[in-house]
Design a protein around this motif. Structure first.
Motif, mmCIF file in Angstrom:
data_model
loop_
_atom_site.group_PDB
_atom_site.id
_atom_site.type_symbol
_atom_site.label_atom_id
_atom_site.label_comp_id
_atom_site.label_asym_id
_atom_site.label_seq_id
_atom_site.Cartn_x
_atom_site.Cartn_y
_atom_site.Cartn_z
ATOM 1 N N PRO A 138 14.706 -5.958 5.887
ATOM 2 C CA PRO A 138 14.705 -6.784 7.107
ATOM 3 C C PRO A 138 14.015 -6.097 8.292
ATOM 4 C CG PRO A 138 16.870 -6.821 6.086
ATOM 5 C CD PRO A 138 16.070 -5.800 5.336
ATOM 6 N N ASN A 139 14.023 -4.766 8.328
ATOM 7 C CA ASN A 139 13.374 -4.059 9.441
ATOM 8 C C ASN A 139 11.876 -3.843 9.233
ATOM 9 O OD1 ASN A 139 13.261 -2.020 7.545
ATOM 10 N ND2 ASN A 139 14.773 -0.707 8.546
ATOM 11 N N GLY A 140 11.324 -4.440 8.164
ATOM 12 C CA GLY A 140 9.882 -4.358 7.933
ATOM 13 C C GLY A 140 9.455 -3.180 7.083
ATOM 14 N N LYS A 141 10.400 -2.286 6.772
ATOM 15 C CA LYS A 141 10.056 -1.154 5.900
ATOM 16 C C LYS A 141 10.017 -1.589 4.438
ATOM 17 C CE LYS A 141 11.731 2.558 8.878
ATOM 18 N NZ LYS A 141 12.641 3.689 9.020
ATOM 19 N N HIS A 142 9.351 -0.776 3.635
ATOM 20 C CA HIS A 142 9.232 -1.077 2.209
ATOM 21 C C HIS A 142 10.037 -0.082 1.378
ATOM 22 C CE1 HIS A 142 6.088 -4.117 2.752
ATOM 23 N NE2 HIS A 142 5.620 -3.329 3.717
ATOM 24 N N ALA A 143 10.870 -0.608 0.503
ATOM 25 C CA ALA A 143 11.673 0.251 -0.370
ATOM 26 C C ALA A 143 11.212 0.105 -1.816
ATOM 27 C CB ALA A 143 13.149 -0.119 -0.258
ATOM 28 N N LEU A 144 11.171 1.211 -2.489
ATOM 29 C CA LEU A 144 10.816 1.238 -3.908
ATOM 30 C C LEU A 144 12.093 1.539 -4.690
ATOM 31 C CD1 LEU A 144 8.186 1.211 -5.693
ATOM 32 C CD2 LEU A 144 8.323 3.716 -5.633
ATOM 33 N N VAL A 145 12.433 0.638 -5.606
ATOM 34 C CA VAL A 145 13.661 0.833 -6.379
ATOM 35 C C VAL A 145 13.303 1.233 -7.800
ATOM 36 C CG1 VAL A 145 15.743 -0.261 -7.268
ATOM 37 C CG2 VAL A 145 14.954 -0.794 -4.961
ATOM 38 N N LEU A 146 13.702 2.423 -8.146
ATOM 39 C CA LEU A 146 13.396 2.949 -9.478
ATOM 40 C C LEU A 146 14.585 2.668 -10.387
ATOM 41 C CD1 LEU A 146 12.063 6.336 -8.121
ATOM 42 C CD2 LEU A 146 10.641 4.552 -9.133
ATOM 43 N N GLY A 147 14.395 1.745 -11.315
ATOM 44 C CA GLY A 147 15.466 1.426 -12.260
ATOM 45 C C GLY A 147 15.242 2.135 -13.576
ATOM 46 N N ALA A 148 14.400 3.141 -13.540
ATOM 47 C CA ALA A 148 13.955 3.748 -14.795
ATOM 48 C C ALA A 148 14.076 5.266 -14.752
ATOM 49 C CB ALA A 148 12.502 3.361 -15.054
ATOM 50 N N ARG A 149 15.283 5.739 -14.629
ATOM 51 C CA ARG A 149 15.499 7.182 -14.597
ATOM 52 C C ARG A 149 15.402 7.753 -16.010
ATOM 53 N NH1 ARG A 149 20.829 8.238 -11.775
ATOM 54 N NH2 ARG A 149 19.744 9.445 -10.187
ATOM 55 N N THR A 150 14.733 8.889 -16.132
ATOM 56 C CA THR A 150 14.761 9.621 -17.404
ATOM 57 C C THR A 150 15.734 10.770 -17.250
ATOM 58 O OG1 THR A 150 12.464 9.066 -17.925
ATOM 59 C CG2 THR A 150 13.399 10.962 -19.062
ATOM 60 N N LYS B 59 0.813 -1.230 0.000
ATOM 61 C CA LYS B 59 0.000 0.000 0.000
ATOM 62 C C LYS B 59 0.833 1.260 0.000
ATOM 63 C CE LYS B 59 -4.280 -1.599 2.190
ATOM 64 N NZ LYS B 59 -3.761 -2.926 2.664
ATOM 65 N N SER B 60 1.914 1.250 0.792
ATOM 66 C CA SER B 60 2.764 2.441 0.793
ATOM 67 C C SER B 60 4.222 2.044 1.001
ATOM 68 C CB SER B 60 2.297 3.444 1.859
ATOM 69 O OG SER B 60 2.725 3.025 3.122
ATOM 70 N N HIS B 61 5.110 2.904 0.522
ATOM 71 C CA HIS B 61 6.544 2.662 0.645
ATOM 72 C C HIS B 61 7.166 3.723 1.546
ATOM 73 C CE1 HIS B 61 5.669 0.072 -2.804
ATOM 74 N NE2 HIS B 61 6.789 -0.553 -2.519
ATOM 75 N N ASP B 62 8.320 3.382 2.128
ATOM 76 C CA ASP B 62 8.972 4.279 3.089
ATOM 77 C C ASP B 62 10.195 4.967 2.499
ATOM 78 O OD1 ASP B 62 7.332 3.316 5.447
ATOM 79 O OD2 ASP B 62 8.230 1.433 4.779
ATOM 80 N N ILE B 63 10.939 4.210 1.678
ATOM 81 C CA ILE B 63 12.220 4.666 1.143
ATOM 82 C C ILE B 63 12.190 4.420 -0.355
ATOM 83 C CG2 ILE B 63 14.711 4.118 1.116
ATOM 84 C CD1 ILE B 63 14.230 2.933 3.962
ATOM 85 N N ALA B 64 12.789 5.312 -1.129
ATOM 86 C CA ALA B 64 12.956 5.015 -2.554
ATOM 87 C C ALA B 64 14.400 5.218 -2.955
ATOM 88 C CB ALA B 64 12.030 5.876 -3.404
ATOM 89 N N LEU B 65 14.800 4.453 -3.955
ATOM 90 C CA LEU B 65 16.167 4.560 -4.476
ATOM 91 C C LEU B 65 16.124 4.684 -5.987
ATOM 92 C CD1 LEU B 65 16.110 1.797 -2.397
ATOM 93 C CD2 LEU B 65 18.529 2.237 -2.588
ATOM 94 N N THR B 66 16.855 5.620 -6.515
ATOM 95 C CA THR B 66 17.107 5.649 -7.951
ATOM 96 C C THR B 66 18.536 5.165 -8.135
ATOM 97 O OG1 THR B 66 15.584 7.458 -8.342
ATOM 98 C CG2 THR B 66 17.288 7.137 -9.977
#
Ligand code: 8IG
Length: 265
Positions: free
Chosen positions: A74-86, A22-29
């Motif tokens: 591992p700490n239960g948080k959700h990370a979104l990994v963006l492999g699609a940078r423009t 439903k929701s993410h905590d951290i994102a990475l590009t």
């Protein structure tokens, strides 16, 4: 044209639907050299081709993977990994450049990690050195913000997150990131200009993304992998192949560094 924040909400809704998160905590590009970090930080819950998400399109650079991943840490948080940078140099405009970051914010992300491969101006840096971005100089003559949107950029690259990164690796150096439009690399004279201006890192991506991330209220960590010394700092010509090779060589080490930083967030 539709409001970019509306498209970002549609993208976030689609990510929630396809990932079941439903929701993410951290994102990475993840830029050149950083892609393996996604495999180390946790368990991949969903891997979605970016083309299935509103507002994203196929990337134009070989070595940039166009998937969006949801990862359970591992700490239960959700990370979104963006492999699609423009990239700005692709010519699709600043809205497309900012879309990944705005989508991350729309999924609930509060911490945005922006990574890139970049050229180094400090001559003691060796290819394969990861550095923290401490500030930036935006030489694109553009902004992802539209209208009279006066956003403060003080401490844009969070000093709190830089300190935290240094608890993982106290040897991490930092520098001011100078964004050029590209896609050509700089001339040696332009690199000298960037140096005189107070720059230490030259790149083609992160400043515009960081501005959009700040507008959306996220805290930002910026990391550059120095894949080459900037033109004229290194005496030999720059090549994309050399950049990719430096990235590949450094990948396991810097991915592990990033995973250990994320574990502390
Ligand atoms: I990798 O030397 C990489 N990206 N502008 N200059 C700019 N971008 C880069 C460089 C570089 N290396």
């Amino acid at each position: 044209m539709a409001d970019p924040f509306e498209i970002a909400s549609l993208a976030a809704a689609k990510i929630a639907e396809l990932s079941g998160v439903k929701s993410h905590d951290i994102a990475l590009t993840l830029g050149s050299g950083w892609a393996k970090a996604a495999d180390l930080i946790g368990e991949t819950v969903a891997s979605i081709p970016a083309t299935e998400i509103p507002g994203f399109s196929a990337p134009s650079v070989v070595g940039h993977v166009a998937t969006i991943r949801s990862i359970l840490l591992p700490n239960g948080k959700h990370a979104l990994v963006l492999g699609a940078r423009t990239h700005y140099y692709e010519g699709h405009g600043v809205r497309r450049v900012a879309h990944g970051v705005r989508t991350a914010a729309a999924t609930g992300v509060k911490t945005m990690i922006l990574t890139n491969g970049a050229g180094g101006i400090k001559d003691h840096w060796k290819p394969g050195t990861p550095v923290l971005i401490s500030d930036h100089i935006n030489l694109t003559a553009n902004s992802p913000l539209e209208g009279a949107t006066f956003v403060d950029l003080t401490d844009l690259y969070s000093s709190r997150l830089r300190d935290l990164a240094r608890t993982v690796d106290e040897t991490l150096d930092d520098g001011v990131y100078v964004q050029f439009r590209g896609p050509h690399y700089e001339t040696p004279a332009e690199v000298q200009m960037a140096k005189i201006m107070g720059g230490h890192i030259v790149g083609m991506s992160t400043a515009l993304e960081a501005i959009a991330a700040r507008q959306s209220g996220m805290e930002i960590l910026g990391l550059s992998l120095i894949t080459n010394l900037a033109a004229g700092i290194q005496k030999t010509p720059l090549s994309h192949a050399e950049v990719l090779e430096a990235g590949r060589e450094a990948e396991p080490r810097i991915s592990d560094l990033l995973a250990r930083i994320i574990a502390k967030l």
